[in-house]
Design a protein around this motif. Structure first.
Motif, short mmCIF file in Angstrom:
data_model
loop_
_atom_site.label_atom_id
_atom_site.label_comp_id
_atom_site.label_asym_id
_atom_site.label_seq_id
_atom_site.Cartn_x
_atom_site.Cartn_y
_atom_site.Cartn_z
N ALA A 64 28.48 79.28 116.64
CA ALA A 64 27.79 79.45 115.37
C ALA A 64 26.47 80.15 115.63
N GLY A 65 26.12 81.11 114.80
CA GLY A 65 24.85 81.80 114.97
C GLY A 65 24.95 83.06 115.79
N SER A 66 26.08 83.26 116.51
CA SER A 66 26.22 84.51 117.26
C SER A 66 26.53 85.64 116.30
N VAL A 67 26.25 86.85 116.74
CA VAL A 67 26.44 87.99 115.84
C VAL A 67 27.86 88.04 115.30
N THR A 68 28.81 87.87 116.21
CA THR A 68 30.21 87.98 115.79
C THR A 68 30.53 86.93 114.71
N GLN A 69 30.13 85.70 114.98
CA GLN A 69 30.43 84.63 114.04
C GLN A 69 29.74 84.87 112.68
N VAL A 70 28.47 85.22 112.74
CA VAL A 70 27.71 85.44 111.51
C VAL A 70 28.34 86.58 110.70
N ARG A 71 28.71 87.63 111.42
CA ARG A 71 29.27 88.79 110.72
C ARG A 71 30.63 88.48 110.11
N GLU A 72 31.48 87.82 110.88
CA GLU A 72 32.81 87.53 110.35
C GLU A 72 32.74 86.55 109.19
N CYS A 73 31.87 85.55 109.31
CA CYS A 73 31.72 84.59 108.21
C CYS A 73 31.25 85.30 106.95
N THR A 74 30.31 86.23 107.14
CA THR A 74 29.78 86.95 105.99
C THR A 74 30.87 87.81 105.34
N ASN A 75 31.68 88.47 106.19
CA ASN A 75 32.78 89.27 105.66
C ASN A 75 33.74 88.43 104.83
N VAL A 76 34.06 87.26 105.36
CA VAL A 76 35.01 86.39 104.66
C VAL A 76 34.40 85.93 103.33
N LEU A 77 33.11 85.62 103.36
CA LEU A 77 32.46 85.17 102.13
C LEU A 77 32.37 86.30 101.10
N LEU A 78 32.22 87.52 101.62
CA LEU A 78 32.18 88.66 100.71
C LEU A 78 33.50 88.76 99.95
N SER A 79 34.62 88.66 100.69
CA SER A 79 35.89 88.74 99.97
C SER A 79 36.06 87.57 99.03
N ALA A 80 35.57 86.39 99.44
CA ALA A 80 35.68 85.22 98.56
C ALA A 80 34.92 85.46 97.25
N ALA A 81 33.74 86.09 97.37
CA ALA A 81 32.94 86.35 96.17
C ALA A 81 33.65 87.32 95.24
N LYS A 82 34.23 88.37 95.84
CA LYS A 82 34.87 89.40 95.02
C LYS A 82 36.19 88.89 94.43
N GLU A 83 36.98 88.19 95.27
CA GLU A 83 38.28 87.74 94.78
C GLU A 83 38.18 86.70 93.68
N ASN A 84 37.24 85.78 93.84
CA ASN A 84 37.11 84.71 92.85
C ASN A 84 36.11 85.05 91.76
N ASP A 85 35.46 86.21 91.89
CA ASP A 85 34.42 86.63 90.96
C ASP A 85 33.34 85.55 90.80
N ILE A 86 32.88 85.06 91.95
CA ILE A 86 31.81 84.06 91.93
C ILE A 86 30.60 84.62 92.68
N THR A 87 29.46 84.04 92.41
CA THR A 87 28.24 84.44 93.11
C THR A 87 28.09 83.58 94.35
N ILE A 88 27.86 84.22 95.48
CA ILE A 88 27.61 83.44 96.69
C ILE A 88 26.24 83.83 97.25
#
Ligand SMILES: Nc1ncnc2c1ncn2[C@@H]1O[C@H](COP(=O)(O)OP(=O)(O)O)[C@@H](O)[C@H]1O
Ligand SMILES: [Mg+2]
Ligand SMILES: [Zn+2]
Length: 462
Positions: A181-205
């Motif tokens: 947790a906190g490493s670049v890879t983890q932070v980046r991948e988590c952010t990418n996943v959250l981005l799709s979650a925001a777009k797919e569910n049309d929610i604000t994150i």
């Protein structure tokens, strides 16, 4: 399939390389590489059905759906509220008040929406304690203490909140990513996943991101590219003032700021920052001058102080807080060469009150006046303000949005303002309730200052 080899990723810019470097060949930062593993496999492409596409003319360009936070200063910085379906990053030093601000925001939007606040840093009990202190009680505010992003996503699908806060992105892990947790890879991948979650569910994150001591979000540029908007929460540790700044905003202007004040029961917005920043200004003390800076669309008055004293060192000390050190040196040189004020053997200090940073050329003139005032130990009249850039020839150059700045000074009850003479003509057609004095050079500005200070008539220059 090839066995995945280890790679190195730059914490600063996300550059990937199979070889370790001391200095990043991409962004030039030192010691930023951390070991990582490439993603297990290239993301598989799902067998999806095509969707219907429409000609551009038929796409509705209706306003984005925005949710106002009810905190008007924050809404202004957001560009009118949180945009539904967006991924927003709130960055700042640990302890600055990010969790506090977001809990208060949650309380507001939970009046009309279902909100999920996820903390990977605090237990549900700790969140509850803080919430009680802040008066956060909204029924529609759900709280989850968890750092496992897979679980969080499943919870989002089940609970269907319209707004989600992830506090903080550095504490989140995806089980499919084999780094800490906190490493670049983890932070980046988590952010990418959250981005799709925001777009797919049309929610604000809303993501919270801690800033490293160099002033960077861990994996900053990578992260800033992914999200829709980036806000920084800044402030001095020992000051109650906090500044929220829009750094990137797909849905509004950047450089907008909002000022907050930290109290026991949370953050309170400051609707009139000029009044706040000037509230503790000493009267009749030399070295103090008022500047007008533009923070985004809004002019703000602030106080700068200069202290000039005899030096106890062979090389005099120069220090600038909230102002560029080299720019200060340059102003001192111009004052010596063009106006005959010698600081050679004197220590000089500049401080901008309230933890503000003055990066605008418009602050040159007030800082130069403060320095001269400090040198001669003569106070600048309390109702006077100065605006202007100083060139190497000692000339005063015009600055952007002069009228807006003068209006703010007028609103705050100032009576006199020294401005670049070249800007006068444009101002002449307008009515002002403030006396406007034009100066084309530093000498002229100092003369105008002497004329407006009643004491200066009977005292001769040193
Ligand atoms: N019990 C408390 N009473 C009053 N103020 C507190 C208390 N606990 C924390 N704070 C204030 O809140 C700040 C921490 O804010 P927080 O939202 O946790 O920061 P961040 O999430 O950015 O790390 C502290 O610096 C302090 O000013
Ligand atoms: Mg926090
Ligand atoms: Zn780099």
């Amino acid at each position: 399939m090839l066995k995945s080899k280890e790679i190195f990723v730059c914490r600063s810019c996300g550059y990937e390389t199979p070889k370790w470097f001391g200095r990043c060949p991409s962004c030039g930062e030192w010691n930023t590489f951390e070991q990582s593993v490439p993603l297990a496999s290239a993301p598989a492409v799902r067998n999806s059905k095509p969707v219907s596409v429409s000609p551009i003319g038929e796409i509705s360009a209706d306003e984005d759906v925005r949710c106002q936070t009810g905190i008007s200063e924050l809404d202004r910085v957001l560009g009118g509220g949180l945009v539904q379906g967006s991924l927003v990053l709130l960055g700042g030093d640990p302890g600055i008040g990010k969790s506090t601000l977001l809990l208060q925001v949650c309380q507001q939007i939970a009046q009309k929406q279902r909100v999920l606040y996820v903390s990977g840093e605090e237990s549900a009990r700790q969140i509850k304690l803080r919430a009680s202190r802040l008066g956060v009680t909204a029924e529609n505010l759900l709280v989850l203490s968890c750092g496992d992003l897979d679980t969080i996503l499943a919870t989002i699908r089940q609970e269907k909140p319209q707004t989600v806060v992830i506090d903080s992105i550095q504490t989140m892990t995806l089980s499919s990513v084999a780094s800490a947790a906190g490493s670049v890879t983890q932070v980046r991948e988590c952010t990418n996943v959250l981005l799709s979650a925001a777009k797919e569910n049309d929610i604000t994150i809303i993501l919270v991101g801690h800033v490293t001591k160099e002033g960077n979000l861990a994996g900053p540029r990578v992260l800033e590219h992914i999200v829709d908007a980036v806000f920084h929460f800044e402030g001095e540790e020992h000051h109650a003032y906090r500044i929220l700044r829009a750094v990137k905003n797909r849905y509004g202007a950047t450089n907008e700021i909002a000022v907050f004040e930290m109290h026991d029961n949370g953050l309170r917005q400051v609707e009139n920052p000029s009044a706040m920043l000037l509230s503790e200004r000493p009267t009749a003390v030399s070295g103090s001058c008022v500047v007008c800076v533009l923070e985004g669309s809004r002019p703000i008055l602030a106080e700068v102080q200069a202290l000039v004293t005899k030096s106890g060192f062979p090389t005099p000390r120069r220090m600038a807080t909230g102002f560029d050190y080299n720019r200060m040196q340059l102003l001192l040189a111009v004052l010596e060469k063009r106006a005959g004020y010698f600081f050679g053997t004197l220590d000089a200090y500049i401080n901008v009150v309230g933890g503000l940073r003055l990066d605008e050329p418009a602050c040159d003139l007030p800082i130069a006046l403060a320095l001269v005032s400090g040198l001669r130990d003569r106070p600048i009249p309390a109702d006077l303000l100065a605006i202007g850039e100083i060139g190497l020839g000692g000339e005063i150059r015009t600055v952007t949005r002069l009228e807006d700045r003068i209006r703010e000074a007028e609103r705050m009850g100032f009576r006199k303002v020294i401005v670049p003479a070249s800007g006068l003509e444009k101002l002449q057609q307008k009515k002002f309730g403030i006396r406007i004095i034009g100066a084309s050079g530093i000498m002229e500005a100092l003369r105008a200052l002497a004329e407006t200070s009643p004491k200066a008539h009977n005292q001769e220059d040193a």
